[in-house]
Motif scaffolding. Structure first.
Motif, short mmCIF file in Angstrom:
data_model
loop_
_atom_site.label_atom_id
_atom_site.label_comp_id
_atom_site.label_asym_id
_atom_site.label_seq_id
_atom_site.Cartn_x
_atom_site.Cartn_y
_atom_site.Cartn_z
N PRO A 112 -3.84 -2.14 5.99
CA PRO A 112 -3.91 -0.69 6.22
C PRO A 112 -2.90 -0.20 7.28
O PRO A 112 -2.26 0.82 7.10
N SER A 113 -2.76 -0.93 8.36
CA SER A 113 -1.80 -0.52 9.40
C SER A 113 -0.38 -0.89 9.03
O SER A 113 0.57 -0.22 9.40
N LEU A 114 -0.22 -1.97 8.28
CA LEU A 114 1.10 -2.44 7.90
C LEU A 114 1.81 -1.42 7.02
O LEU A 114 3.03 -1.23 7.14
N ALA A 115 1.07 -0.74 6.17
CA ALA A 115 1.68 0.27 5.31
C ALA A 115 2.32 1.38 6.14
O ALA A 115 3.43 1.83 5.84
N ALA A 116 1.65 1.79 7.20
CA ALA A 116 2.22 2.83 8.08
C ALA A 116 3.45 2.32 8.81
O ALA A 116 4.45 3.04 8.94
N VAL A 117 3.40 1.07 9.26
CA VAL A 117 4.54 0.47 9.96
C VAL A 117 5.73 0.38 9.02
O VAL A 117 6.86 0.73 9.38
N ALA A 118 5.49 -0.08 7.80
CA ALA A 118 6.58 -0.25 6.83
C ALA A 118 7.22 1.10 6.49
O ALA A 118 8.42 1.16 6.23
N GLY A 119 6.43 2.16 6.52
CA GLY A 119 6.98 3.49 6.26
C GLY A 119 7.97 3.92 7.33
O GLY A 119 8.94 4.62 7.05
N ARG A 120 7.75 3.47 8.58
CA ARG A 120 8.66 3.81 9.67
C ARG A 120 9.77 2.77 9.86
O ARG A 120 10.73 3.01 10.55
N THR A 121 9.58 1.60 9.27
CA THR A 121 10.56 0.51 9.38
C THR A 121 10.93 0.09 7.96
O THR A 121 10.42 -0.91 7.45
N PRO A 122 11.80 0.84 7.31
CA PRO A 122 12.06 0.61 5.88
C PRO A 122 12.60 -0.77 5.55
O PRO A 122 12.42 -1.25 4.44
N THR A 123 13.21 -1.45 6.48
CA THR A 123 13.76 -2.77 6.19
C THR A 123 12.73 -3.89 6.35
O THR A 123 13.02 -5.04 6.02
N LEU A 124 11.54 -3.57 6.84
CA LEU A 124 10.53 -4.59 7.12
C LEU A 124 10.22 -5.43 5.89
O LEU A 124 10.31 -6.66 5.92
N TYR A 125 9.86 -4.80 4.79
CA TYR A 125 9.51 -5.54 3.58
C TYR A 125 10.72 -6.19 2.95
O TYR A 125 10.63 -7.30 2.42
N ALA A 126 11.86 -5.52 2.98
CA ALA A 126 13.08 -6.09 2.38
C ALA A 126 13.48 -7.38 3.10
O ALA A 126 13.78 -8.39 2.46
N THR A 127 13.47 -7.35 4.42
CA THR A 127 13.81 -8.54 5.20
C THR A 127 12.81 -9.65 4.95
O THR A 127 13.18 -10.81 4.76
N SER A 128 11.54 -9.30 4.93
CA SER A 128 10.48 -10.29 4.71
C SER A 128 10.60 -10.90 3.32
O SER A 128 10.50 -12.11 3.15
N SER A 129 10.84 -10.06 2.34
CA SER A 129 10.98 -10.53 0.97
C SER A 129 12.16 -11.49 0.84
O SER A 129 12.07 -12.53 0.17
N GLU A 130 13.24 -11.17 1.51
CA GLU A 130 14.42 -12.03 1.47
C GLU A 130 14.13 -13.40 2.08
O GLU A 130 14.49 -14.44 1.51
N LEU A 131 13.45 -13.43 3.22
CA LEU A 131 13.12 -14.71 3.87
C LEU A 131 12.18 -15.55 3.00
O LEU A 131 12.36 -16.76 2.86
N ILE A 132 11.18 -14.91 2.42
CA ILE A 132 10.21 -15.63 1.59
C ILE A 132 10.88 -16.14 0.32
O ILE A 132 10.67 -17.29 -0.09
#
Length: 194
Positions: A112-132
């Motif tokens: 629930p909180s991560l969704a709000a963070v990702a909205g303000r940090t657009p590269t968060l999921y992209a960077t994470s996805s790349e590492l995984i």
């Protein structure tokens, strides 16, 4: 006093880095034990530091959540060389798949909180996805090269399957079920074509 460029680039002191890691570990434990609404004071107490130390590292609850998430992803990526060094490639892949379930468990806690963070940090999921993706690709490649798994495995397909067995179940005991399904999935990866 004006800071020099060298001072700005200096690594954090060892005690500061240690406190940061203690806070991340305490946050993860607090989210698991109490829930997402665990107080920041409780997190600081669990870490054995003052609330001021917490705020120096993390100015908001969202910053804490982001740090926990980033650390979970980093741990998945950092596990690859260690697993490949200590186990045959197929077993390293299998162990990593179980670590992925741990990652999903934490992600589900903070979602629930991560969704709000990702909205303000657009590269968060992209960077994470790349590492995984890089981590699983390395493991699959090595397991194929060693003959531990089938040659027709696509790392992206495997990752989708792992997400499916982890997110598809919302029941209380979902982690145990996901781990059983990971084991079954691994058995299928090992099966040779006739």
């Amino acid at each position: 006093m004006k800071r020099t460029p060298t001072a700005q680039l200096r690594k954090p002191r060892a005690d500061s880095a240690r406190n940061r890691q203690l806070l991340i570990d305490a946050s993860k434990a607090g989210f698991s034990d109490v829930g997402l609404n665990v107080s920041l004071e409780e997190i600081a107490r669990r870490a054995g530091v003052g609330i001021g130390t917490l705020y120096r590292h993390f100015p908001s609850r969202e910053a804490v959540v982001e740090a926990v998430y980033r650390r979970e992803v980093e741990q998945l990526a950092e596990a690859v060389p260690r697993l490949l060094e200590s186990s045959p490639a197929g077993e390293a892949l299998h162990q990593w798949m179980h670590l992925f379930v741990d990652y999903i468990a934490t992600k589900r806690l903070i979602a629930p909180s991560l969704a709000a963070v990702a909205g303000r940090t657009p590269t968060l999921y992209a960077t994470s996805s790349e590492l995984i993706t890089r981590a699983i690709s390395t493991l699959v490649k090595r397991a194929i090269e060693s003959g531990d798994v089938r040659k027709d495995i696509d790392p992206t397909d495997l990752l989708r399957g792992m997400v499916g067995v982890s997110y598809g179940n919302t029941d209380q005991g979902w982690e145990a079920s996901a781990r059983r399904l990971i084991d079954i999935l691994m058995d299928g990866l090992r099966r040779k074509h006739r």
